[in-house]
Write an enzyme that holds these catalytic residues in place. Structure first.
Site, PDB file in Angstrom:
ATOM      1  CG  HIS A 152      11.813  94.503  77.999  1.00 15.03           C
ATOM      2  ND1 HIS A 152      10.431  94.593  77.449  1.00 15.03           N
ATOM      3  CD2 HIS A 152      12.719  93.875  78.257  1.00 15.03           C
ATOM      4  CE1 HIS A 152      11.280  93.183  76.802  1.00 15.03           C
ATOM      5  NE2 HIS A 152      12.169  92.710  77.383  1.00 15.03           N
ATOM      6  CB  CYS A 200      16.282  94.014  76.788  1.00  9.50           C
ATOM      7  SG  CYS A 200      15.286  92.624  76.668  1.00  9.50           S
TER       8      CYS A 200
END
Ligand code: 11C
Length: 346
Positions: A248, A128
């Site tokens: 994130h 990711c």
């Protein structure tokens, strides 16, 4: 005819988002097979208003499957992805099991969609934190060249799965209530020591390697070079877990090839880039934050500024939903690209 799609790891944090994304994107699913470990089998999941029972994943589960989305850990992918391919499925694998295998393309459609043409049954979905970074870096590379990347991440607990989400909630409640607790999951469940994540920051994601970097950091380094077809690119990473549920964030330093580029030129390129939303207006305190990006497929970029000492260096802040562009959406997007390119055997 529609497709027979299987989701392996259907009850996990990413698996759930895969099912939701297939529905939201109106992906042409005729049959959806939901698979998991024995522990989660029997659970029911709703897809397009219908309950589907989750079954135990076995080699025979893949008979007749056209596309299998895997997100149940590397060991499951290693054991079952080749079985799915043997039975005629194309596997999009969201684990690190095959990412660095030279016979397996590692794909972010905005960057290297054409690598899908040489797959041998398995396509790897990158980590990711790598995905959101390369979506922002590729248009800059195309316009100005790219020499060096130094990234520090601020990663959400959902990247470590449902148990880590629960651990953050439980610890936050315990701390606010003045109760004691024992960390059990983060930074890495199988490690000897575990640390508090609530109201803390842990500079370890995944296990340490012999070179002093963690595996998450090495994934960012190696995967970036592979996806961008730049083995010579200089990349360094420091990955940190913070008490955010989802989304994130990354502080990224880059050096471009061309001299004399301005921050405005970088912004103009990113404004037009596929999959990128530019959110950059210091005068209006506009910049990306994880709380705003949850549930969205895009990569958000802001805080773009020229380095004060080096003419060809810039700083950026990149944020994205790690469960969507970082995992489920990128996997479904790969499946959409396969269909668009006529690469699915129907
Ligand atoms: C994390 N990036 O946030 C990890 C999760 O290789 O797909 C994804 C692990 C992977 O902990």
């Amino acid at each position: 005819k529609g497709l027979h799609v299987a989701v392996v790891g259907a009850t996990g944090a990413v698996g759930q988002q895969m099912i939701q994304t297939l529905e939201n994107r109106k992906f042409p699913v005729e049959t959806l097979t939901l698979l998991s470990s024995e522990r989660s089998a029997g659970k029911k999941v709703v897809f397009k208003g219908q309950e589907i029972e989750v079954q135990v994943a076995k080699p025979e589960s893949f008979a007749g499957v056209d596309i299998a989305l895997f997100s149940a850990g590397g060991a499951v992918s290693k054991a079952l992805a080749p079985e799915a391919v043997k039975r005629g499925a194309i596997v999009v694998d969201n684990t690190s099991a095959f990412r660095m295998d030279e016979n397996v393309p590692l794909v972010v459609p905005e960057v290297n969609e054409s690598d899908l043409t040489w797959h041998n049954g398995i396509i790897a979905n990158p980590n990711c934190s790598t995905i959101q970074m390369v979506v922002a870096l590729e248009p800059i590379r195309q316009a100005f060249g790219l020499k060096k990347v130094i990234v520090s991440t601020y990663q959400a607990v959902s990247g470590a799965g449902s148990q880590a989400i629960e651990e953050l909630k439980t610890q936050a409640k315990a701390i606010l209530a003045g109760e004691s607790f024992t960390p059990e999951i983060l930074p890495v469940k199988s490690e000897r020591k575990h640390y508090q994540i609530a109201f803390n920051a842990i500079p370890q994601i995944d296990k340490f390697q012999e070179n002093g970097f963690t595996f998450e950091e090495m994934k960012m380094i190696n995967e970036t070079k592979k996806i961008m077809h730049m083995p010579e690119l200089e990349v360094a990473a420091t990955c940190v877990r913070i008490p955010v549920m989802t989304g994130h964030s990354e502080s990224v330093y880059i050096e471009v090839e061309k001299e004399g580029i301005s921050a405005e030129q970088i912004k103009r390129v990113l404004k037009e880039a596929p999959g990128v939303v530019l959110q950059d207006d210091p005068a209006d305190q506009l910049y990306p934050m994880p709380a705003d990006c949850v549930g969205k497929n895009d990569v958000f970029v802001g805080r773009i500024r020229k380095d004060l000492d080096r003419d060809n260096a810039f700083h950026l802040w990149i944020v994205s939903d790690n469960l969507l562009k970082g995992a489920a959406w990128n996997s479904v997007q790969i499946a959409e690209s396969l269909l668009k390119l006529g690469l699915v055997n129907l």
